[in-house]
Design an enzyme around this catalytic site. Sequence first.
Site, PDB file in Angstrom:
ATOM      1  N   ILE A  34       0.876  -5.951   9.396  1.00 45.49           N
ATOM      2  CA  ILE A  34      -0.209  -6.683  10.078  1.00 45.49           C
ATOM      3  C   ILE A  34      -1.478  -6.729   9.226  1.00 45.49           C
ATOM      4  O   ILE A  34      -2.088  -7.792   9.053  1.00 45.49           O
ATOM      5  CB  ILE A  34      -0.497  -6.068  11.465  1.00 45.49           C
ATOM      6  CG1 ILE A  34       0.721  -6.217  12.368  1.00 45.49           C
ATOM      7  CG2 ILE A  34      -1.707  -6.750  12.092  1.00 45.49           C
ATOM      8  CD1 ILE A  34       0.602  -5.472  13.702  1.00 45.49           C
ATOM      9  N   GLY A  35      -1.886  -5.582   8.700  1.00 44.98           N
ATOM     10  CA  GLY A  35      -3.093  -5.560   7.874  1.00 44.98           C
ATOM     11  C   GLY A  35      -2.964  -6.504   6.685  1.00 44.98           C
ATOM     12  O   GLY A  35      -3.890  -7.264   6.370  1.00 44.98           O
ATOM     13  N   MET A  36      -1.810  -6.456   6.035  1.00 48.70           N
ATOM     14  CA  MET A  36      -1.578  -7.337   4.884  1.00 48.70           C
ATOM     15  C   MET A  36      -1.666  -8.802   5.304  1.00 48.70           C
ATOM     16  O   MET A  36      -2.242  -9.635   4.589  1.00 48.70           O
ATOM     17  CB  MET A  36      -0.202  -7.059   4.271  1.00 48.70           C
ATOM     18  CG  MET A  36      -0.126  -5.797   3.451  1.00 48.70           C
ATOM     19  SD  MET A  36      -1.116  -5.909   1.927  1.00 48.70           S
ATOM     20  CE  MET A  36      -0.419  -4.531   0.998  1.00 48.70           C
ATOM     21  N   HIS A  95       5.486 -31.612   9.939  1.00 44.14           N
ATOM     22  CA  HIS A  95       4.928 -30.276   9.705  1.00 44.14           C
ATOM     23  C   HIS A  95       3.816 -30.319   8.661  1.00 44.14           C
ATOM     24  O   HIS A  95       2.888 -29.510   8.714  1.00 44.14           O
ATOM     25  CB  HIS A  95       6.036 -29.312   9.294  1.00 44.14           C
ATOM     26  CG  HIS A  95       7.123 -29.236  10.312  1.00 44.14           C
ATOM     27  ND1 HIS A  95       6.910 -28.761  11.583  1.00 44.14           N
ATOM     28  CD2 HIS A  95       8.420 -29.631  10.259  1.00 44.14           C
ATOM     29  CE1 HIS A  95       8.033 -28.847  12.268  1.00 44.14           C
ATOM     30  NE2 HIS A  95       8.963 -29.377  11.498  1.00 44.14           N
ATOM     31  N   HIS A 154       8.877 -24.768   8.778  1.00 45.99           N
ATOM     32  CA  HIS A 154       7.812 -25.463   9.509  1.00 45.99           C
ATOM     33  C   HIS A 154       6.401 -25.144   9.007  1.00 45.99           C
ATOM     34  O   HIS A 154       5.530 -26.003   9.079  1.00 45.99           O
ATOM     35  CB  HIS A 154       7.887 -25.106  11.000  1.00 45.99           C
ATOM     36  CG  HIS A 154       9.051 -25.752  11.690  1.00 45.99           C
ATOM     37  ND1 HIS A 154       9.226 -25.715  13.060  1.00 45.99           N
ATOM     38  CD2 HIS A 154      10.118 -26.444  11.203  1.00 45.99           C
ATOM     39  CE1 HIS A 154      10.340 -26.372  13.379  1.00 45.99           C
ATOM     40  NE2 HIS A 154      10.916 -26.803  12.272  1.00 45.99           N
ATOM     41  N   ASP A 207       0.871  -1.172   0.000  1.00 38.72           N
ATOM     42  CA  ASP A 207       0.000   0.000   0.000  1.00 38.72           C
ATOM     43  C   ASP A 207       0.915   1.231   0.000  1.00 38.72           C
ATOM     44  O   ASP A 207       2.141   1.110  -0.139  1.00 38.72           O
ATOM     45  CB  ASP A 207      -1.012  -0.034   1.153  1.00 38.72           C
ATOM     46  CG  ASP A 207      -0.371   0.173   2.522  1.00 38.72           C
ATOM     47  OD1 ASP A 207       0.870   0.265   2.610  1.00 38.72           O
ATOM     48  OD2 ASP A 207      -1.114   0.241   3.516  1.00 38.72           O
ATOM     49  N   HIS A 208       0.324   2.416   0.163  1.00 34.57           N
ATOM     50  CA  HIS A 208       1.109   3.655   0.097  1.00 34.57           C
ATOM     51  C   HIS A 208       2.219   3.682   1.141  1.00 34.57           C
ATOM     52  O   HIS A 208       3.302   4.187   0.894  1.00 34.57           O
ATOM     53  CB  HIS A 208       0.183   4.866   0.245  1.00 34.57           C
ATOM     54  CG  HIS A 208      -0.801   4.731   1.361  1.00 34.57           C
ATOM     55  ND1 HIS A 208      -1.927   3.930   1.259  1.00 34.57           N
ATOM     56  CD2 HIS A 208      -0.815   5.237   2.612  1.00 34.57           C
ATOM     57  CE1 HIS A 208      -2.607   3.988   2.393  1.00 34.57           C
ATOM     58  NE2 HIS A 208      -1.942   4.760   3.233  1.00 34.57           N
ATOM     59  N   CYS A 227       3.020  -3.270   4.056  1.00 35.73           N
ATOM     60  CA  CYS A 227       2.179  -2.129   4.435  1.00 35.73           C
ATOM     61  C   CYS A 227       2.905  -1.418   5.581  1.00 35.73           C
ATOM     62  O   CYS A 227       4.115  -1.592   5.742  1.00 35.73           O
ATOM     63  CB  CYS A 227       0.757  -2.553   4.788  1.00 35.73           C
ATOM     64  SG  CYS A 227       0.584  -3.640   6.222  1.00 35.73           S
ATOM     65  N   GLY A 228       2.200  -0.617   6.360  1.00 33.79           N
ATOM     66  CA  GLY A 228       2.877   0.131   7.416  1.00 33.79           C
ATOM     67  C   GLY A 228       3.491  -0.788   8.459  1.00 33.79           C
ATOM     68  O   GLY A 228       4.666  -0.675   8.812  1.00 33.79           O
ATOM     69  N   THR A 229       2.692  -1.720   8.949  1.00 34.40           N
ATOM     70  CA  THR A 229       3.159  -2.655   9.976  1.00 34.40           C
ATOM     71  C   THR A 229       3.328  -4.080   9.466  1.00 34.40           C
ATOM     72  O   THR A 229       3.925  -4.911  10.151  1.00 34.40           O
ATOM     73  CB  THR A 229       2.129  -2.728  11.118  1.00 34.40           C
ATOM     74  OG1 THR A 229       0.872  -3.141  10.541  1.00 34.40           O
ATOM     75  CG2 THR A 229       1.958  -1.381  11.813  1.00 34.40           C
TER      76      THR A 229
HETATM   77  C1  RB5 Z   1      -1.958   2.689   6.354  1.00 35.45           C
HETATM   78  O1  RB5 Z   1      -1.967   3.925   6.984  1.00 35.45           O
HETATM   79  C2  RB5 Z   1      -1.754   1.592   7.385  1.00 35.45           C
HETATM   80  O2  RB5 Z   1      -2.893   1.443   8.159  1.00 35.45           O
HETATM   81  C3  RB5 Z   1      -1.406   0.286   6.696  1.00 35.45           C
HETATM   82  O3  RB5 Z   1      -0.281   0.479   5.924  1.00 35.45           O
HETATM   83  C4  RB5 Z   1      -1.093  -0.914   7.567  1.00 35.45           C
HETATM   84  O4  RB5 Z   1      -0.104  -0.608   8.508  1.00 35.45           O
HETATM   85  C5  RB5 Z   1      -2.206  -1.649   8.146  1.00 35.45           C
HETATM   86  O5  RB5 Z   1      -2.012  -2.682   8.800  1.00 35.45           O
END
Ligand code: RB5
Length: 144
Positions: A67-69, A131, A96, A7-8, A63-65
């Site tokens: 986590i979302g991805m 596994h 594994h 993402d951005h 992505c930023g963290t």
């Molecule tokens: C975008 O601002 C941010 O929410 C996204 O990149 C990501 O970190 C979500 O998990």
Amino acid sequence: MIAIGCDHAGYEMKKELISVLGAKGYEFKDSGCDGEKCDYPDIAEKVCEDVLSGGCEYGILICGTGIGMSIAANKVKGIRAALCTDCFSTKYTRLHNNANVMCMGARTMGTGLAAELAEIFLTTGFEGGRHQRRLDLIEKIEEC
Ligand code: RB5
């Protein structure tokens, strides 16, 4: 061929990874974004499709963290996405878990580490054996 998307928040890191790993001979199918604001689930879905049926061996999502991805990618049947933040867990998620998608956070780690983790992920094989039984159990959950 490696499927890749961001993402951005992950755009700069994705560009750098394509450059660093491309110089080592890896080829990428890039599903965007190109720096514009976007919603990470849309990109995760495209990259996962490329892994499942688009001829790509693995996927990389940023992505930023991360986590979302990883949450989005793990909704796709057949995808085992791992949030990779260190060398040990990156190696073991291949050995594994036979992870087929790696997710990383551009706001939580540097590009140097991300490139190193990507190389570990792309060059480590699945151990199979006990596994595989556990992955079969995960597949059963997908049928629920
Ligand atoms: C975008 O601002 C941010 O929410 C996204 O990149 C990501 O970190 C979500 O998990």
